[in-house]
Write a protein that holds these residues in place. Sequence first.
Motif, short mmCIF file in Angstrom:
data_model
loop_
_atom_site.label_atom_id
_atom_site.label_comp_id
_atom_site.label_asym_id
_atom_site.label_seq_id
_atom_site.Cartn_x
_atom_site.Cartn_y
_atom_site.Cartn_z
N MET A 5 0.98 -1.73 -0.34
CA MET A 5 -0.06 -0.04 0.24
C MET A 5 0.44 1.04 0.31
O MET A 5 0.88 2.32 0.84
N MET A 8 0.62 6.01 -2.70
CA MET A 8 -0.66 6.17 -3.96
C MET A 8 -0.79 7.85 -4.62
O MET A 8 -0.48 7.65 -5.48
N PRO A 14 5.32 2.53 -5.04
CA PRO A 14 5.03 1.96 -3.54
C PRO A 14 5.56 1.84 -2.82
O PRO A 14 7.00 1.23 -3.29
N GLN A 23 -1.31 1.74 7.02
CA GLN A 23 -2.18 2.07 5.64
C GLN A 23 -2.67 3.30 6.03
O GLN A 23 -2.59 4.70 5.46
N PHE A 92 -9.82 4.17 -2.68
CA PHE A 92 -10.09 3.31 -2.09
C PHE A 92 -9.99 3.01 -3.52
O PHE A 92 -9.75 1.33 -4.15
N GLN A 94 -8.80 2.80 -6.44
CA GLN A 94 -7.22 3.05 -6.91
C GLN A 94 -7.07 1.29 -6.54
O GLN A 94 -5.86 1.06 -6.53
N LYS A 95 -6.92 1.71 -5.07
CA LYS A 95 -6.58 0.67 -4.35
C LYS A 95 -7.15 -1.07 -4.84
O LYS A 95 -6.64 -1.97 -4.79
N ARG A 96 -8.12 -0.56 -5.28
CA ARG A 96 -8.99 -1.96 -5.62
C ARG A 96 -8.80 -2.39 -7.24
O ARG A 96 -8.89 -3.42 -7.46
N GLN A 98 -5.72 -2.05 -8.23
CA GLN A 98 -4.21 -2.70 -8.04
C GLN A 98 -4.50 -3.71 -7.46
O GLN A 98 -3.60 -4.86 -8.20
#
Length: 175
Positions: A5, A8, A14, A23, A92, A94-96, A98
């Motif tokens: 994480m 970002m 990263p 986080q 979130f 963007q994290k999804r 990734q």
Amino acid sequence: MAAPMGGMFSGQPPGHPGDSRGQASLLQAAPGPPRTSNSTLVDELESSFEACFASLVSQDYVNGTDQEEIRTGVDQCIQKFLDIARQTECFFLQKRLQLSVQKPEQVIKEDVSELRNELQRKDALVQKHLTKLRHWQQVLEDINVQHKKPAEIPQGSLAYLEQASANIPAPMKQT
């Protein structure tokens, strides 16, 4: 969800799986106005929500006479909250994205789990409707049986009225 994480929004590379920053620290450098050094998107979202709520119940606004000033202040608080909420949602999403690139099997597992839960919910709903349907079918059957009884017993019109009135509940007496 053990995916790295890293920074970002900060433009940093990263983080590595062994990165111990956590986080919350990763939400720090989102685009938009500058933030304090320890501020995260979640902290700002919470404080902007509190500011919205405070502006709605503030004694200054209750006693204020200029409605336009009150409306402007509340609108600014709400707009700030919505902007930070959008930034948080973007983070979130963007994290999804990734996660879906790094571990596509995890996304499939989540989809399958969601579909199973939806099927269980719909099965429960179908059972609930079937129960109601059986109940109302029984009520209709009982009504049909009651209407057939007077036809089977040949009596005069007075006896029919007496029998029909026996099925009517007596009025409740008020005390």
